[in-house]
Design an enzyme around this catalytic site. Structure first.
Site, PDB file in Angstrom:
ATOM      1  N   TYR A  80     -36.555  10.431 -10.444  1.00 40.81           N
ATOM      2  CA  TYR A  80     -37.718  10.098  -9.604  1.00 40.81           C
ATOM      3  C   TYR A  80     -37.260   9.255  -8.423  1.00 40.81           C
ATOM      4  O   TYR A  80     -37.657   9.466  -7.287  1.00 40.81           O
ATOM      5  CB  TYR A  80     -38.752   9.325 -10.439  1.00 40.81           C
ATOM      6  CG  TYR A  80     -40.043   9.077  -9.693  1.00 40.81           C
ATOM      7  CD1 TYR A  80     -41.053  10.032  -9.723  1.00 40.81           C
ATOM      8  CD2 TYR A  80     -40.242   7.910  -8.963  1.00 40.81           C
ATOM      9  CE1 TYR A  80     -42.239   9.832  -9.034  1.00 40.81           C
ATOM     10  CE2 TYR A  80     -41.420   7.698  -8.266  1.00 40.81           C
ATOM     11  CZ  TYR A  80     -42.415   8.661  -8.310  1.00 40.81           C
ATOM     12  OH  TYR A  80     -43.588   8.459  -7.627  1.00 40.81           O
ATOM     13  N   PHE A 132     -48.464  24.254  17.897  1.00 40.09           N
ATOM     14  CA  PHE A 132     -48.392  25.092  16.710  1.00 40.09           C
ATOM     15  C   PHE A 132     -49.684  24.838  15.929  1.00 40.09           C
ATOM     16  O   PHE A 132     -50.268  23.762  16.033  1.00 40.09           O
ATOM     17  CB  PHE A 132     -47.141  24.800  15.866  1.00 40.09           C
ATOM     18  CG  PHE A 132     -47.062  25.717  14.677  1.00 40.09           C
ATOM     19  CD1 PHE A 132     -46.799  27.065  14.856  1.00 40.09           C
ATOM     20  CD2 PHE A 132     -47.318  25.257  13.396  1.00 40.09           C
ATOM     21  CE1 PHE A 132     -46.797  27.943  13.777  1.00 40.09           C
ATOM     22  CE2 PHE A 132     -47.308  26.128  12.310  1.00 40.09           C
ATOM     23  CZ  PHE A 132     -47.046  27.470  12.501  1.00 40.09           C
ATOM     24  N   THR A 133     -50.132  25.834  15.173  1.00 39.18           N
ATOM     25  CA  THR A 133     -51.455  25.770  14.534  1.00 39.18           C
ATOM     26  C   THR A 133     -51.671  24.472  13.735  1.00 39.18           C
ATOM     27  O   THR A 133     -52.631  23.728  13.984  1.00 39.18           O
ATOM     28  CB  THR A 133     -51.660  26.978  13.594  1.00 39.18           C
ATOM     29  OG1 THR A 133     -50.529  27.071  12.733  1.00 39.18           O
ATOM     30  CG2 THR A 133     -51.807  28.267  14.373  1.00 39.18           C
ATOM     31  N   ASP A 223     -39.970  19.004  17.181  1.00 39.02           N
ATOM     32  CA  ASP A 223     -40.222  19.858  16.019  1.00 39.02           C
ATOM     33  C   ASP A 223     -39.051  20.821  15.946  1.00 39.02           C
ATOM     34  O   ASP A 223     -38.923  21.735  16.761  1.00 39.02           O
ATOM     35  CB  ASP A 223     -41.553  20.605  16.199  1.00 39.02           C
ATOM     36  CG  ASP A 223     -41.869  21.540  15.028  1.00 39.02           C
ATOM     37  OD1 ASP A 223     -40.931  21.864  14.266  1.00 39.02           O
ATOM     38  OD2 ASP A 223     -43.027  21.958  14.891  1.00 39.02           O
ATOM     39  N   LYS A 266     -37.773  26.893   7.206  1.00 39.17           N
ATOM     40  CA  LYS A 266     -37.158  27.633   8.306  1.00 39.17           C
ATOM     41  C   LYS A 266     -35.764  27.053   8.563  1.00 39.17           C
ATOM     42  O   LYS A 266     -34.773  27.698   8.284  1.00 39.17           O
ATOM     43  CB  LYS A 266     -38.030  27.539   9.562  1.00 39.17           C
ATOM     44  CG  LYS A 266     -39.372  28.281   9.424  1.00 39.17           C
ATOM     45  CD  LYS A 266     -40.204  28.107  10.681  1.00 39.17           C
ATOM     46  CE  LYS A 266     -41.561  28.763  10.560  1.00 39.17           C
ATOM     47  NZ  LYS A 266     -41.644  30.109  11.101  1.00 39.17           N
ATOM     48  N   ARG A 389     -51.216  36.558  15.801  1.00 37.52           N
ATOM     49  CA  ARG A 389     -50.988  35.318  16.545  1.00 37.52           C
ATOM     50  C   ARG A 389     -51.745  35.431  17.853  1.00 37.52           C
ATOM     51  O   ARG A 389     -51.186  35.683  18.907  1.00 37.52           O
ATOM     52  CB  ARG A 389     -49.487  35.090  16.806  1.00 37.52           C
ATOM     53  CG  ARG A 389     -48.655  34.862  15.576  1.00 37.52           C
ATOM     54  CD  ARG A 389     -48.636  33.435  15.033  1.00 37.52           C
ATOM     55  NE  ARG A 389     -49.802  33.015  14.289  1.00 37.52           N
ATOM     56  CZ  ARG A 389     -49.788  32.016  13.411  1.00 37.52           C
ATOM     57  NH1 ARG A 389     -48.681  31.369  13.134  1.00 37.52           N
ATOM     58  NH2 ARG A 389     -50.880  31.651  12.799  1.00 37.52           N
ATOM     59  N   PHE A 455     -57.609  31.564  10.263  1.00 38.35           N
ATOM     60  CA  PHE A 455     -56.736  32.740  10.164  1.00 38.35           C
ATOM     61  C   PHE A 455     -56.085  32.860   8.797  1.00 38.35           C
ATOM     62  O   PHE A 455     -55.704  33.942   8.378  1.00 38.35           O
ATOM     63  CB  PHE A 455     -55.655  32.719  11.265  1.00 38.35           C
ATOM     64  CG  PHE A 455     -54.693  31.567  11.139  1.00 38.35           C
ATOM     65  CD1 PHE A 455     -54.981  30.345  11.719  1.00 38.35           C
ATOM     66  CD2 PHE A 455     -53.506  31.722  10.448  1.00 38.35           C
ATOM     67  CE1 PHE A 455     -54.100  29.278  11.606  1.00 38.35           C
ATOM     68  CE2 PHE A 455     -52.604  30.665  10.325  1.00 38.35           C
ATOM     69  CZ  PHE A 455     -52.910  29.437  10.902  1.00 38.35           C
TER      70      PHE A 455
HETATM   71  N1  F0G Z   1     -43.740  23.737  13.202  1.00 41.17           N
HETATM   72  C1  F0G Z   1     -43.396  24.995  13.515  1.00 41.17           C
HETATM   73  C2  F0G Z   1     -42.796  25.284  14.833  1.00 41.17           C
HETATM   74  C3  F0G Z   1     -43.597  26.024  12.579  1.00 41.17           C
HETATM   75  O1  F0G Z   1     -43.250  27.268  12.895  1.00 41.17           O
HETATM   76  C4  F0G Z   1     -44.164  25.715  11.332  1.00 41.17           C
HETATM   77  C5  F0G Z   1     -44.441  26.750  10.354  1.00 41.17           C
HETATM   78  C6  F0G Z   1     -44.491  24.385  11.053  1.00 41.17           C
HETATM   79  C7  F0G Z   1     -44.264  23.419  12.014  1.00 41.17           C
HETATM   80  C8  F0G Z   1     -45.086  23.983   9.738  1.00 41.17           C
HETATM   81  O2  F0G Z   1     -44.103  24.040   8.767  1.00 41.17           O
HETATM   82  O3  F0G Z   1     -44.939  25.793   7.165  1.00 41.17           O
HETATM   83  O4  F0G Z   1     -43.203  24.132   6.484  1.00 41.17           O
HETATM   84  O5  F0G Z   1     -45.532  23.430   6.836  1.00 41.17           O
HETATM   85  N2  F0G Z   1     -44.477  27.965  10.622  1.00 41.17           N
HETATM   86  C9  F0G Z   1     -44.714  29.036   9.660  1.00 41.17           C
HETATM   87  C10 F0G Z   1     -44.753  30.373  10.359  1.00 41.17           C
HETATM   88  C11 F0G Z   1     -45.890  28.825   8.787  1.00 41.17           C
HETATM   89  O6  F0G Z   1     -45.032  31.355   9.677  1.00 41.17           O
HETATM   90  O7  F0G Z   1     -44.458  30.477  11.549  1.00 41.17           O
HETATM   91  P1  F0G Z   1     -44.469  24.364   7.226  1.00 41.17           P
END
Ligand code: F0G
Length: 482
Positions: A80, A132-133, A223, A266, A389, A455
Site C-alpha cells: 500500500y 480535450f473533452t 498534457d 497512451k 469526434r 458522446f
Molecule cells: N489528454 C489527452 C490528450 C487524451 O487524448 C486523453 C484521452 C486524456 C487526456 C485523458 O486520459 O483516458 O487516461 O483519462 N484520450 C482517449 C482517447 C480517451 O481515446 O483519445 P485518460
C-alpha cells in the site's frame, strides 16, 4: 526508425517487431452488424467488442505490450505504501523528464481533475492550443473557461504544415492583456493535439509559448498523453532534430514546463497516469488530492503490475523504432485514402487516421451529427469501429443550443503494433466503398441525451431508413461475402 526501401518502389510501413500472442477476431455479417449498431444506439462507444472486427475506437489502453513490459509485470511489489514499484516508476520519470516530484493517478483525466481542483476557480480562463473533452469538462465544472488559441493553420483540414498543433502566441499575449494574468491559473499545451487530428506541436512553438508565460508569470502545463507521436514528429519534421536522440528531445521539452501530466494508457503503452513537476509548491498544493481521489501516494489508483509495465513502456518510448510504428501506419492509411479522393486530415498526424466527415457527407447538416452518422455507417459496412469526434463530442451551450464543432471528424485510431497491414488495407477498402456510396448515409438524432460527456453513452437513431438502404447496396455489391 525503419528506413527500408522496397525494390518494387512501394512505400510500406515495415513492422520492427513480431507477433507472439494473438487474439481471435470475428467479422459478423452485415445484417448482424445492423442489429448490433441499433442496440448500441448508433454510438460506437456502446458496441460490444465481440461484435467488432477492427477496433479503431481509440489507442487508449489497447496498445500491444512488448515482451519486456509483460515480464516486468511479474516483479511488481505489492505494498500500500512505499512500494519498490513506485520507486522504479518515479525513477524512470525523473530519468527521462528530469523532474523531482511524481503524483501517480489512475489515468489522464484523474490528473486533470487534480489540476483543476487545485488551480481553477470560478471566472478563471485556461488558455490552451486546443481542448480535450475531459480536460474541458473538468475546467468548466469548476466555473472556469477554456480559450483555444490554436494557430489558424491547425483548423485547415488539408495543409502542408508539419505542426498544426502550434499555439498562436499573439493570441495568447492578447488574451493575457485582456483578462489579466491573475485570472489564468495555467496555460495548457497538448502534445499530439487529439481533437484536431493528432497534430503535433513544434519545439520552436513550445519555446515561444514558454517565453510568453515567463514574461507574464504564468504556469505552463503539458498534457503529454500523446507525447510519443509528437516526439516522432519533432525528430522527423522539425529542422535540426533528425539526429537528436529522443531522450534529448524529451529532456528539452520537459525543461520548458512547470508541470507535465499524462495518460499512461497512451504514453508508455500501458495504463495509469501521473503528474510530474520540479516545483515543490505545485507538488505540495496537489498532493493531498492523490490519496483523496486516487489512492495512496505510492500507487495513486494504479495496479503495481501496470506501473511496472509503464516503467519499461516509457523507456521503450525513447526508441525511434517503437514510436514510429503508429505514425507510419497512419501515414500509409491516410495517404491511400487521400489517393482515392476520400477526405482525410492532412498531413497525417499521430493517434489515428482522421476522416473529414464535413466533406465526406457534406449533404448532412452539423445538427444531424455527420461524424456520428459516418462512424455508425462505417461500422455497418465493415465491422470497423471508429470514434465520432465532432458536434456529438461537444456539450450544449448553457441555453441548450448545439455547440457546433470546429471540425467534424471520424477517428480511426491505430493502436500501436496491433493491426497488420492487410487489416489496414481491409479498412481502407471499406472506407473507399462507403465513400463511393456516401449519398446513402443519412443523419442521426438523439433518443437519450446525457448532460455530461454525452458522446460516451448517449443513444441515437437514424433519421429515415438509410441504414436499410445501405445494407441493400452492400449486398448488391458484395453478394453474400462478409
Ligand atoms: N489528454 C489527452 C490528450 C487524451 O487524448 C486523453 C484521452 C486524456 C487526456 C485523458 O486520459 O483516458 O487516461 O483519462 N484520450 C482517449 C482517447 C480517451 O481515446 O483519445 P485518460
Amino acid at each position: 526508425m525503419a528506413q527500408v526501401r522496397f525494390h518494387s518502389g512501394e512505400q510500406l510501413p515495415l513492422e520492427m517487431h513480431k507477433v507472439r500472442i494473438v487474439q481471435k477476431l470475428t467479422l459478423l455479417p452485415i445484417e448482424e452488424r445492423l442489429r448490433a449498431i441499433a442496440e448500441a444506439g448508433n454510438n460506437t462507444f456502446l458496441l460490444q467488442n465481440a461484435d467488432v472486427f477492427l477496433d479503431m475506437l481509440t489507442d487508449s489502453g489497447v496498445n500491444a505490450m512488448s515482451d519486456r513490459m509483460q515480464s516486468a509485470m511479474l516483479q511488481a511489489d505489492d505494498a500500500y505504501a512505499g512500494s519498490a514499484t513506485f520507486t522504479r516508476l518515479a525513477g524512470k520519470l525523473a530519468e527521462l523528464f528530469g523532474t523531482r516530484y511524481f503524483l501517480p493517478a489512475h489515468q489522464g483525466r484523474a490528473c486533470e481533475n487534480i489540476l483543476a481542483e487545485t488551480y481553477v476557480k470560478p471566472g478563471d480562463v485556461v488558455p490552451m492550443n486546443y481542448h480535450f473533452t475531459t480536460t474541458k469538462t473538468h475546467i468548466t465544472k469548476r466555473g472556469g473557461r477554456v480559450e483555444e488559441l490554436i494557430a489558424d493553420k491547425g483548423l485547415l483540414p488539408v495543409s502542408e504544415d508539419p505542426f498544426k498543433g502550434d499555439l498562436d502566441t499573439d493570441k495568447l499575449v492578447a488574451l493575457v492583456e485582456e483578462v489579466g494574468a491573475d485570472r489564468i491559473p495555467f496555460v495548457r499545451m497538448e502534445a499530439g493535439t487529439n481533437l484536431i487530428g493528432g497534430q503535433p506541436i513544434s519545439l520552436a512553438n513550445m519555446r515561444a509559448v514558454r517565453e510568453v508565460c515567463t514574461r507574464y508569470g504564468l504556469k505552463l502545463v503539458l498534457d503529454a498523453s500523446l507525447l510519443q507521436d509528437n516526439l516522432h514528429f519533432i525528430r522527423t519534421r522539425e529542422e535540426g532534430y533528425a539526429d537528436t536522440p529522443i531522450r534529448d528531445i524529451t529532456a528539452e521539452i520537459a525543461a520548458l514546463y512547470d508541470a507535465i501530466y499524462f495518460s499512461g494508457r497512451k504514453l508508455g503503452f500501458g495504463r495509469g497516469g501521473g503528474i510530474i513537476t520540479n516545483d515543490q509548491q505545485m507538488y505540495e498544493a496537489m498532493r493531498g488530492f492523490v490519496p483523496l481521489y486516487e489512492g495512496f501516494l505510492t500507487y495513486g489508483g494504479m495496479s503495481v503490475r501496470e506501473m511496472e509495465a509503464l516503467v519499461v513502456g516509457l523507456d521503450e518510448t525513447m526508441d525511434p523504432d517503437v514510436i514510429s510504428q503508429g505514425p507510419m501506419f497512419i501515414d500509409y492509411m491516410a495517404r491511400e485514402l487521400a489517393a482515392h479522393d476520400v477526405p482525410v486530415i492532412l498531413p497525417p498526424g499521430g493517434l489515428g487516421v482522421h476522416v473529414d466527415a464535413s466533406r465526406f457527407v457534406d449533404h448532412l447538416p452539423q445538427t444531424e451529427y455527420p461524424s456520428g452518422s459516418l462512424a455508425s455507417a462505417l461500422y455497418l459496412v465493415s465491422g470497423v469501429r471508429g470514434m465520432e469526434r465532432g458536434t456529438l463530442s461537444e456539450e450544449r451551450e448553457p441555453d441548450g443550443t448545439e455547440r457546433l464543432a470546429d471540425m467534424e471528424l471520424v477517428r480511426l485510431a491505430m493502436p500501436r503494433r496491433v493491426f497488420t497491414l492487410s487489416q489496414v488495407k481491409y479498412a481502407i477498402d471499406r472506407v473507399c466503398w462507403l465513400y463511393e456510396n456516401r449519398e446513402l448515409v443519412g443523419g442521426l438524432r438523439f433518443v437519450e441525451e446525457p448532460e455530461i460527456l454525452r458522446f460516451f453513452y448517449g443513444r441515437l437513431e437514424p433519421i429515415g431508413d438509410w441504414q436499410d438502404r445501405l445494407v441493400a447496396r452492400f449486398r448488391e455489391d458484395f453478394g453474400d461475402s462478409l
